[in-house]
Design an enzyme around this catalytic site. Structure first.
Site, PDB file in Angstrom:
ATOM      1  N   HIS A 173       0.683  -1.140   0.058  1.00  0.00           N
ATOM      2  CA  HIS A 173      -0.174  -0.068  -0.121  1.00  0.00           C
ATOM      3  C   HIS A 173       1.090   1.035  -0.106  1.00  0.00           C
ATOM      4  O   HIS A 173       1.978   1.104   0.331  1.00  0.00           O
ATOM      5  CB  HIS A 173      -0.908   0.029   1.323  1.00  0.00           C
ATOM      6  CG  HIS A 173      -2.069   1.222   1.300  1.00  0.00           C
ATOM      7  ND1 HIS A 173      -2.668   1.387   0.305  1.00  0.00           N
ATOM      8  CD2 HIS A 173      -1.914   2.340   2.121  1.00  0.00           C
ATOM      9  CE1 HIS A 173      -3.376   2.689   0.573  1.00  0.00           C
ATOM     10  NE2 HIS A 173      -2.978   3.041   1.704  1.00  0.00           N
ATOM     11  N   CYS A 205      -3.439   2.757  -5.462  1.00  0.00           N
ATOM     12  CA  CYS A 205      -3.060   3.767  -4.481  1.00  0.00           C
ATOM     13  C   CYS A 205      -1.587   4.300  -5.033  1.00  0.00           C
ATOM     14  O   CYS A 205      -1.022   5.407  -4.714  1.00  0.00           O
ATOM     15  CB  CYS A 205      -2.839   3.282  -2.960  1.00  0.00           C
ATOM     16  SG  CYS A 205      -1.984   1.654  -2.773  1.00  0.00           S
TER      17      CYS A 205
END
Length: 195
Positions: A55, A144
């Protein structure tokens, strides 16, 4: 002097440019560490080591990051396969949870694309304006990592997706051909080799 803590910025460059504006750490990739030990500068890209993916978030100072998450607030997952996600400002430690983190500004990848980092005040202003908005999200084409690289360099990319596509081809087709445990095992091995 530099800290000897893993994840701290080891360079001794000033935290401001000649005009007194805050600057980010260029060329910096630190080892993975606990979020409490990370010492980022505003504008740094933060990589969170999840089991099957990384992430990504943009550090904005005071322990806060801006990130794009496909899950609803309070849920543990960062991703959805497709649809929309929300740009959020959150505590770095909250986003990290139990994950290891590192500063990874992807400077080498940006340089190979002929890109330079946008001045930190401009990139943070752009990201802050998006907080609270829903944005398009697709795990392979607009995740992301795409968002944070676009905020920092002006062009989106996802190195983890590009590397995965080179190794496996179309991951969506692969997912249709493999059973779930086999697919998870393949992706887990790939991510461990990549890091």
């Amino acid at each position: 002097m530099a800290d000897n803590i893993p994840g701290s910025t080891s360079d001794e460059r000033p935290r401001a440019d000649a005009q007194g504006r805050p600057r980010h750490s260029s060329h910096l990739v630190t080892p993975f560490t606990d979020s409490a030990h990370l010492k980022p500068l505003p504008g740094d890209l933060i990589e969170f080591k999840r089991d099957l993916y990384s992430h990504w978030a943009l550090y904005i100072g005071d322990g806060k990051v801006i990130n794009v998450r496909g899950a609803q607030p309070g849920k543990s997952s960062d991703i959805s396969m497709t649809g929309s996600a929300t740009v959020r400002m959150e505590d770095l430690t909250t986003v990290a949870g139990f994950s290891q983190v590192r500063i990874n500004n992807q400077e080498a990848e940006a340089t190979s694309r002929g890109l330079q980092a946008i001045p930190v005040d401009e990139l943070m202003e752009k990201a802050k304006k998006l907080v609270g908005t829903a944005v398009p999200y697709d795990v392979l084409s607009r995740n992301c990592e795409h968002y944070v690289t676009e905020w920092r360099y002006g062009e989106p990319w996802s190195e983890q997706v590009e590397s995965g596509m080179k190794q496996f081809g179309d991951v969506r087709k692969l997912a249709q051909q493999k059973d779930l445990p086999e697919l998870i095992g393949m992706l887990g091995n790939f991510m461990n080799q990549r890091r």
